[in-house]
Scaffold this motif. Structure first.
Motif, mmCIF file in Angstrom:
data_model
loop_
_atom_site.group_PDB
_atom_site.id
_atom_site.type_symbol
_atom_site.label_atom_id
_atom_site.label_comp_id
_atom_site.label_asym_id
_atom_site.label_seq_id
_atom_site.Cartn_x
_atom_site.Cartn_y
_atom_site.Cartn_z
ATOM 1 N N TYR A 78 -29.781 -17.684 -31.593
ATOM 2 C CA TYR A 78 -29.393 -17.489 -30.193
ATOM 3 C C TYR A 78 -29.533 -16.040 -29.792
ATOM 4 O O TYR A 78 -30.037 -15.710 -28.725
ATOM 5 N N GLU A 95 -31.764 -14.439 -26.852
ATOM 6 C CA GLU A 95 -31.186 -13.688 -25.746
ATOM 7 C C GLU A 95 -31.877 -12.339 -25.590
ATOM 8 O O GLU A 95 -32.123 -11.870 -24.483
ATOM 9 N N ARG A 149 -17.833 -23.749 -27.264
ATOM 10 C CA ARG A 149 -17.397 -22.358 -27.254
ATOM 11 C C ARG A 149 -16.015 -22.346 -27.865
ATOM 12 O O ARG A 149 -15.379 -23.390 -27.977
ATOM 13 N N SER A 193 -29.877 -19.480 -20.401
ATOM 14 C CA SER A 193 -29.119 -20.453 -21.194
ATOM 15 C C SER A 193 -29.780 -21.838 -21.148
ATOM 16 O O SER A 193 -29.764 -22.573 -22.123
#
Lengths: 292, 278
Positions: free
Chosen positions: A189, A193, A98, A199
């Protein structure tokens, strides 16, 4: 006219390629040929006596207990170090995936272990591992545990070297896997989602499968590198205690540079090369299947 | 509320992991600095101290007095010369390999062979090279080490620089050929400037490789005044088993230059892998 110009051009290309070609041939191809040749001789480098003995070197080495031990230790070291490094590298890549402030600095710190000399690293770990005045046993004693013979206990020493290797090379695994991770397009991703994937599901179904290529690559590079283990053994244990940390490279080193028996060291080298070739074949096939 | 809690927990977990990772990496380096600043008696105390009680530079003074400069000088000379040779040879060879088709698939065979070299255990090469070097008087010389280090630095440099050259557009070279420039001219005034920054980064990486090299430095040089720093450190570990203060001082001296370049090495590593992955 045109013909001579083309000829002079090809001469130019031959000329600029030749130095590197010759150097590579001299430094790698010649030694390998020489090693194979010498492995059939009873060759003492100091006295210079050289006598053809066929496969005798191979026979005696394959029957030797120390060689078995070296092979076994190398295998244990290679498997445990490279697998743990890759697992830790994957875990770190997931945990640190991240953006955060100071990511650049953190990445630089993370590569420190792999660019510092192995000798420096071994020296520092030597001070950690010392039985009486080392840091680790001090910590063990202060929490009421009994000290460990990190480098002097036969059942521990090899794993102490594994630990140093993990410290040094997990960053490398992390680096490659992290690079692979950041090249996965964000849309994947987002789509997952939107479809309501958690996750954990995203990691297992999207990220990990896409990273397989990198994971196999790191595993290969680490396997081949750990397989030649020499420096850390030399600096930390010298092959001891009671040959518990003898490796194939160390075996070749002792035959060649302690006993100067170039025939036997040659035979051990050839056996090692065969194993390395088999190892890399397994990976290369896996990597190519990945491509297809 | 639930989501905010979860995010907070996730954040805390992330911070802890990051802090733990950095600590695991930095503690040994800190320990090296810490130990190098202690006096000999504090070093061998059975309860190690986390800060030097009376910080002293005596260890550094001692290693300099024992002539560590000579070894620093050797390491620099050998690493720089090995790198310069590798980079020049690799640049020339890469250009030839990228722009000229040699017979018998030599281009591919050579590039693959150079990759294979990377996976050979170097000790296998060391024994036969020792006798070859011995015959021509290269054992116990800096020149011998510079030559031996090509085993590591040359394949690496060839692969990376080949990638750079291969990626260059052909137009500049074609235009220059039409203008009547010779291949040598093109190589020097057109190709070289275009790959300069990549080559520079490659040479830093090669410097680090050569700076840290241990095996050939150990086997091919015996005279103390010709030793490189990694071998000096290995001898310290073996001979004076508890001169840790001095040992750590030498260790720090050997590490500072590479740490200084870590930024470039980092970039090179991440770029190098993307190249080798393709």
């Amino acid at each position: 006219m045109k013909q001579t110009k083309r000829n002079s051009h090809s001469i130019f290309f031959y000329l600029i390629f030749l130095p590197a070609l010759l150097l590579v041939l001299f430094l790698t191809t010649y030694p390998i040929g020489n090693v194979v040749y010498n492995s059939f001789f009873d060759y003492d480098f100091i006295s210079g006596s050289r006598e053809y003995i066929g496969l005798e070197n191979y026979r005696s080495i394959i029957a030797e207990e120390l060689f078995h031990r070296s092979f076994q230790n190398t295998l244990i070291f290679t498997v445990s170090a490279s697998v743990l490094e890759v697992l830790l590298g994957v875990a770190l890549a997931f945990l640190l995936h991240r953006s955060f402030r100071g990511k650049r600095v953190a990445s630089l710190v993370i590569i420190f272990p792999m660019i510092i000399s192995t000798m420096v690293i071994s020296a520092v770990w030597q001070t950690f591992y010392h039985f009486e005045i080392g840091l680790f046993n001090h910590i063990l004693r202060s929490v009421g545990l009994s000290p460990v013979g990190w480098l002097t206990d036969r059942s521990v020493a090899l794993f102490s070297i594994v630990l140093v290797d993990i410290w040094q090379w997990t960053p490398f695994a992390y680096l490659i896997i992290q690079a692979g991770m950041s090249s996965i397009p964000a849309e994947l991703y987002e789509a997952a989602e939107i479809d309501g994937a958690g996750s954990g599901q995203i990691a297992a179904r999207i990220t990990l499968p896409l990273l397989m290529g990198q994971i196999v690559l790191v595993l290969m590079l680490r396997t081949l590198d750990t397989f030649r283990l020499f420096d850390k053994v030399y600096a930390l244990t010298g092959g001891g205690p009671a040959n518990a940390t003898q490796t194939l490279s160390f075996f070749i080193y002792r035959e060649g540079f302690t006993f100067f028996n170039f025939g036997r060291s040659g035979a051990a080298s050839v056996l090692t090369l065969v194993i390395v070739a088999l190892l890399s074949l397994v990976y290369v096939r896996r990597l190519f299947r990945e491509d297809a | 509320m639930y989501y905010r809690l979860r995010r907070l927990a996730g954040d805390t977990f992330f911070r802890l992991t990051l802090a733990a990772t950095l600590a695991v990496i930095l503690v040994p380096i800190y320990w090296m600095i810490n130990t190098s600043l202690k006096n000999p008696r504090e070093v061998i105390r059975s309860v190690p101290t986390f800060f030097p009680e009376a910080p002293t530079l005596a260890n550094y003074a001692n290693v300099f007095a024992q002539g560590i400069w000579t070894n620093v000088f050797n390491t620099v000379t050998v690493a720089v010369s090995a790198t310069v040779i590798s980079i020049i040879l690799a640049f020339l060879a890469s250009y030839a390999l990228a722009r000229f088709r040699f017979p018998f698939h030599l281009n591919r065979i050579f590039l693959i062979w150079v990759l294979v070299v990377r996976i050979l255990p170097p000790i296998v090469l060391a024994v036969p090279l020792f006798s070859a070097f011995n015959m021509v008087g290269l054992i116990n010389t800096r020149q011998g080490l510079i030559l031996a280090f090509q085993i590591y630095t040359l394949p690496y440099a060839i692969w990376i620089i080949y990638g750079f050259v291969k990626a260059l557009p052909l137009e500049f070279e074609e235009a220059a050929t039409i203008d009547g420039a010779s291949p040598g001219r093109i190589l020097i005034s057109i190709v070289a400037p275009l790959v300069r920054s990549g080559v520079l980064a490659t040479s830093i990486f090669s410097l680090v490789l050569a700076w840290n090299e241990f095996l050939f430095a150990l086997l091919f040089v015996r005279t103390p005044r010709l030793l490189t720093l990694p071998v000096v450190i290995a001898r310290y570990i073996g001979e004076y088993s508890t001169q840790w203060g001095e040992l750590m001082a030498v260790g720090l001296l050997a590490s500072l230059p590479v740490l200084f370049f870590s930024n470039i090495v980092y970039r090179q590593l991440t770029q190098g892998f993307s190249l080798s992955l393709k």
